[in-house]
Structure formats: C-alpha cells, structure tokens
Design a protein around this motif. Structure first.
Motif, PDB file in Angstrom:
ATOM      1  N   GLY A 134       0.824  -1.206   0.000  1.00  0.00           N
ATOM      2  CA  GLY A 134       0.000   0.000   0.000  1.00  0.00           C
ATOM      3  C   GLY A 134       0.854   1.250   0.000  1.00  0.00           C
ATOM      4  O   GLY A 134       0.562   2.223  -0.712  1.00  0.00           O
ATOM      5  N   ASP A 135       1.937   1.218   0.775  1.00  0.00           N
ATOM      6  CA  ASP A 135       2.858   2.356   0.801  1.00  0.00           C
ATOM      7  C   ASP A 135       3.637   2.475  -0.508  1.00  0.00           C
ATOM      8  O   ASP A 135       3.756   3.557  -1.081  1.00  0.00           O
ATOM      9  CB  ASP A 135       3.843   2.206   1.965  1.00  0.00           C
ATOM     10  CG  ASP A 135       3.166   2.345   3.326  1.00  0.00           C
ATOM     11  OD1 ASP A 135       2.013   2.808   3.369  1.00  0.00           O
ATOM     12  OD2 ASP A 135       3.800   1.973   4.329  1.00  0.00           O
ATOM     13  N   ASP A 138       1.201   3.205  -3.434  1.00  0.00           N
ATOM     14  CA  ASP A 138       0.220   4.252  -3.140  1.00  0.00           C
ATOM     15  C   ASP A 138      -1.205   3.717  -3.290  1.00  0.00           C
ATOM     16  O   ASP A 138      -2.037   4.282  -3.990  1.00  0.00           O
ATOM     17  CB  ASP A 138       0.445   5.459  -4.054  1.00  0.00           C
ATOM     18  CG  ASP A 138      -0.290   6.705  -3.557  1.00  0.00           C
ATOM     19  OD1 ASP A 138      -0.625   6.738  -2.358  1.00  0.00           O
ATOM     20  OD2 ASP A 138      -0.514   7.621  -4.356  1.00  0.00           O
ATOM     21  N   ASP A 140      -4.423   2.617  -1.052  1.00  0.00           N
ATOM     22  CA  ASP A 140      -5.131   2.539   0.221  1.00  0.00           C
ATOM     23  C   ASP A 140      -5.851   1.210   0.386  1.00  0.00           C
ATOM     24  O   ASP A 140      -6.021   0.728   1.515  1.00  0.00           O
ATOM     25  CB  ASP A 140      -6.143   3.682   0.338  1.00  0.00           C
ATOM     26  CG  ASP A 140      -5.474   5.042   0.496  1.00  0.00           C
ATOM     27  OD1 ASP A 140      -4.294   5.073   0.892  1.00  0.00           O
ATOM     28  OD2 ASP A 140      -6.139   6.059   0.237  1.00  0.00           O
ATOM     29  N   ASP A 141      -6.289   0.589  -0.718  1.00  0.00           N
ATOM     30  CA  ASP A 141      -7.020  -0.671  -0.625  1.00  0.00           C
ATOM     31  C   ASP A 141      -6.140  -1.775  -0.056  1.00  0.00           C
ATOM     32  O   ASP A 141      -6.561  -2.546   0.816  1.00  0.00           O
ATOM     33  CB  ASP A 141      -7.582  -1.078  -1.990  1.00  0.00           C
ATOM     34  CG  ASP A 141      -6.492  -1.264  -3.049  1.00  0.00           C
ATOM     35  OD1 ASP A 141      -5.507  -0.481  -3.044  1.00  0.00           O
ATOM     36  OD2 ASP A 141      -6.624  -2.188  -3.879  1.00  0.00           O
ATOM     37  N   ARG A 143      -3.394  -1.373   1.772  1.00  0.00           N
ATOM     38  CA  ARG A 143      -3.059  -1.035   3.156  1.00  0.00           C
ATOM     39  C   ARG A 143      -4.194  -1.448   4.102  1.00  0.00           C
ATOM     40  O   ARG A 143      -3.963  -2.042   5.154  1.00  0.00           O
ATOM     41  CB  ARG A 143      -2.769   0.459   3.270  1.00  0.00           C
ATOM     42  CG  ARG A 143      -2.147   0.884   4.589  1.00  0.00           C
ATOM     43  CD  ARG A 143      -1.861   2.375   4.595  1.00  0.00           C
ATOM     44  NE  ARG A 143      -0.891   2.776   3.588  1.00  0.00           N
ATOM     45  CZ  ARG A 143      -1.190   3.443   2.482  1.00  0.00           C
ATOM     46  NH1 ARG A 143      -2.456   3.799   2.228  1.00  0.00           N
ATOM     47  NH2 ARG A 143      -0.252   3.784   1.624  1.00  0.00           N
TER      48      ARG A 143
END
Length: 533
Positions: A134-135, A138, A140-141, A143
């Motif tokens: 996720g990091d 980029d 969010d799903d 993460r």
C-alpha cells in the motif's frame, strides 16, 4: 518509532565517511551492485520460477501451495517493486485461500483447499506485505486489507501470558501450555502493522514475543523448532507442535535469527546476536542440529546459512555474515528448492536493504560500494547525545600500545583526516566519544613505508583483552575485546560494524589482509570490536 523515523535511522547509520590513511588506501574498483539491486534481482528470480498465475507452487514438493508461500511471494513482489505480480498473487490468495474470518487456509492442492487451518506466520507476513505494498504502490485498498488481516490474526491467534502477549501458531493452540514457534514472531512486521493500525496489541505482541524467545534461549542456547509457553510464563523446548519427538534446531527455528536481526529494536537484535554464540563456527553448517548444536544430518540448506549470517551480523561479525550469505547463495544454486530459494531471497532482502521496512544489519550505502578507503566511518549519535568530554589517552596492554589521542576530523574532500605521524592514534571526533553510548572509533596506521606502525599488532588481540581510554573529565572508559574481523575495503559492512548500539562500544580500525599487486597497498581492514567492561 515510525517507519519514516526508522528509515532515517537506517540512513544515518549507513551515512559514511572515508578514512583517508595513505598506507591504507585500497585499489580503485568498479562499484558492485547495490544491496537493493541485488535483493530485487533475487526476488525477481524467485517470482519468475515459482509463481504461476498468482499461485506460488512448491514445485519440489508435489506442486501444492501453502499460505506461507503466498506470503513469501507477496513480500518478494514488494522487494522487486512489481505491482502487477503482487496483485496477481493476492488475487489468487483471496480467491482460493481466504476464509470467512479473513485468515488464510494453510494448504491447497489439486484445485481445492485440503487444510483449512490458518498458520500465523503466513498471515503475519501477508499482512505486512499488504501494508508495505500500500505504501510502495500508493494503494489505500492494499493497506486497509493488510490492517484487516492483521486484526483477524490478533483476534484469533494470540494469547495473553505472564510474559505478555504471544503469537500462537494457529487457533488450535489456545489451550495452555500453548504451542509456540519462535520463528513465527516477526518484530519488523509487528512494527509495520502497529504503525498502520494504531492497535496497541502489536506492541504487546512484540514485547511478549521477545520475552518468550528470551526465556526459550535461557532454557536452551539454540532456539528449537517448537516450544511451549504456559499461561504462567513457563517456557519449555518441545520436539514438535504436539510436543512429541526430540527438540531440534532446523528449517523452522533457523528463521528466528533472521527475523530478529532485521528488527529496528536493539533488544530484538540482541536475541539474534545471542544465537550466534550457540551455533557451530564450522565452514560447512548442517541443515539441522539437535538442541545441543550437534549435527543430525549431513545435508546443507540455504536457510541454515542465512540464519547464521543474520546472527553473525547482529553480533557485529559482518565479514563472517557476508561469507555465510555467499554459502547460502551457492547452496541454493547447487540444489534449488522452493523453500531454499524463498529464504535466499527473503534473507537477502531482510539483511541487506530496507525494502521491507526493517533495519537490515548488513545494509550498505552507495558510498560503501564506491569507496576504496580504509573503511566507512559514521556518526550514529544525535548531536545532543555527544559528551562534552574528550578522550585523551588509549591503553591496550596486550599489544603494548600506550598513546595519547589526537582528533580526526573531516578534510575538505569529506574524508576523515589521517594521523600525520605513523605512530599517532586518533579518534573520530565528529562521532561518539569513547565511553558514551554508541560505537566510538579509534584508528591508526598498521605500518609506514619503512617500519611497523602503532597498530601493527592490532590483529593479534583476543577476546577478553582490555582497552582503556582516559577522558578529559577525569573518567576512564574500560572496554573488553569481544571480536576481531578482516573485511574487504571495497565491500565494507558499515551497518553491522558502525550501526547504533544501546551501550558504550569501541571500534579499533587499521589495515590488513593481502597487498594489492596493482597499488602495493592493503586491500582489507582489521576491525576490533570491544564493549564496555
């Protein structure tokens, strides 16, 4: 400590300065590939060999798939920076292995799940990989899915004991005494998930796992594949998850030192360092040992060498660690297997670069690879921690050294200034003051163009020899030698030798090894490690 802060700590620990000692300068050489490039290449090779349509196949074990393998694939896709392959692996995993409670069924074969029980090490590694992906990508799903998987693990596969919260191998181990596998705990994963979720149970799990593993090492110098932890905190070694058989250090237990060595917490790294003293030092290391470190097989396996490399690295023996990583790679190439190739790639990532958000003990900066100097020196201590005292005199009775100390600063070229006199001894005055917390550095010439110099016999020091440093505040910092190693100047293991440590330590540095036929100068450094007495 946040991941950003941990990354900064690693960067600071790897920031290097060359030691410009004319008699020590090494030959110019092409810079080798960076650790990040090496780890990504090895990760790519694993993914290309074992991933088929998102499924990580154990090709040498009948072609089945386990959740552990899917998690390894996810971690290595992060190391490789391969978002499409990561998605492919995770999509296959959620479609074929994910249970209603969010955890992952352990084993799939011939088109169906054949063992529905989850394994906590696989779920922990997968959750870590999701957050890191996720990091990195980029997303969010990813993460959020990592946090959710981690929460399900906390809910169903941890238990509270007198030692703290511990990681259970599966939901089947909830009764006391709990089955405990020391190699399942991953301090770096706990830290990643703690930061991502804010759930305090991750910090509890880090503390409890450390306490349980320390108690296990109190009971037996080597971690065993399995142990038991009772609710009252009693820890005992065990032969298997069900308690049967003879306790052994094998394919499971070997992973413990790798996972603890990559931790950013010095207390965890100390556990890995502690294991180093219990392992045999023989060049050929058997894949499995009994609980007393005796060989139970003549087979060799990459994970055994990876584990000893991790333990050596945590113990400050960077040269020995690098040698074992070489043996790991050679063993994997000679007899490729799913598990051996997985841990060859994972160990290289966990121990040599920070793609997985740990603090790799064998990390090296670009300056390390490029420099041909006597060694890479650094200042790992924050400015406010530096003492107002200065060292004035060093005494090393075993080799007859009695010398006042001069300060070594940086020259205009950014290198540390060399002692002008071949018999002067200097300390790196922009770094740690001997006797303060951290690795202080004292350096001198090994010889001159016409005679031996003050550190000529440095390589003769033995563990137990003493070093005393008198300071301007009237105190004397006393140290005891714990190790000595020769390291290549062009591949200096900066992170393992000069990384921050929680107690006062000393590094004595000079030149050694073979003399280059091209330049007539030494190719190696001799590095003596000493700890506060």
């Amino acid at each position: 400590m946040t991941r950003a802060a941990r990354a900064l700590a690693v960067t600071s620990a790897a920031a290097v300065l060359a030691l410009a000692v004319t008699a020590c300068s090494g030959p110019e050489a092409d810079a080798p590939a960076s650790p990040t490039e090496d780890a990504a290449t090895t990760a790519d090779a694993f993914l290309e060999t074992y991933v088929d349509g998102g499924r990580v196949a154990r090709t040498d074990q009948g072609g089945d798939t386990v959740s552990e393998g899917q998690a390894y694939g996810l971690l290595l896709a992060v190391v490789a920076g391969d978002e499409p392959v990561f998605d492919e692996i995770w999509d296959w995993t959620t479609t074929n292995l994910q249970r209603e409670d969010g955890l992952l069924a352990w084993r799939w074969d011939d088109g169906a799940v054949v063992d529905d029980q989850p394994a906590s090490d696989a779920d922990l590694d997968a959750a870590r990989a999701l957050v890191l992906a996720g990091d990195a990508f980029d997303r969010d799903d990813l993460r959020a899915e990592g946090v959710d998987l981690g929460t399900a693990l906390l809910d169903e596969m941890t238990a509270s004991t007198a030692l703290g919260r511990i990681l259970l191998p599966g939901p089947w181990a909830t009764a006391s005494p709990h089955a405990y596998n020391p190699s399942y705990a991953s301090p770096a994963a706990f830290a990643v998930l703690s930061e991502a979720s804010g759930d305090p149970r991750w910090d509890e799990l880090a503390e409890g796992s450390r306490a349980a593993t320390e108690a296990l090492l109190d009971a037996n110098a080597l971690p065993t594949n399995w142990a038991t932890v009772a609710t009252d905190g009693t820890v005992a070694i065990a032969g298997a998850a069900n308690g049967e058989g003879e306790p052994e250090y094998g394919y499971d237990a070997a992973r413990a030192s790798i996972r603890y060595a990559e931790s950013c917490d010095p207390e965890d790294a100390a556990i890995a360092a502690r294991i180093a003293s219990a392992l045999p030092d023989d060049e050929v290391l058997p894949a499995e040992l009994d609980s007393g470190a005796g060989a139970v097989t003549s087979d060799q396996h990459p994970v055994a060498y990876a584990a000893r490399a991790a333990a050596y690295a945590a113990d400050g023996r960077g040269g020995d660690a690098e040698a074992d990583l070489g043996r790991m790679t050679a063993t994997a190439a000679e007899a490729p297997t799913y598990y051996g190739d997985a841990w060859t790639a994972l160990a290289e990532a966990m121990l040599t670069n920070d793609a997985l958000a740990g603090c790799p003990p064998l990390a090296a900066s670009e300056a390390d690879a490029a420099t041909s100097s006597a060694g890479a020196l650094q200042d790992p201590v924050a400015e406010e921690a530096v003492s107002a005292a200065v060292p004035e005199h060093v005494s090393i009775p075993a080799i007859g050294v009695e010398s006042d100390l001069i300060g070594l600063g940086r020259g205009a070229d950014g290198w540390i200034e060399a002692p002008a006199d071949y018999n002067d001894v200097g300390w790196y005055e922009d770094g740690v003051v001997p006797g303060d917390i951290g690795p202080a550095v004292i350096a001198a010439h090994v010889d001159s163009p016409w005679a031996a110099a003050v550190f000529h016999d440095l390589g003769k020091l033995q563990p137990g020899d003493t070093v005393s440093v008198s300071r301007s505040d009237g105190t004397t910092a006393e140290f005891v030698v714990t190790g000595i190693q020769n390291v290549k100047k062009h591949d200096f293991p900066t992170a393992s030798i000069y990384a921050p440590v929680p107690t006062p330590e000393l590094r004595l540095v000079t030149c050694g090894g073979p003399i280059s036929s091209e330049t007539g100068l030494y190719e190696d450094n001799v590095v003596v490690t000493a700890v506060a007495a």
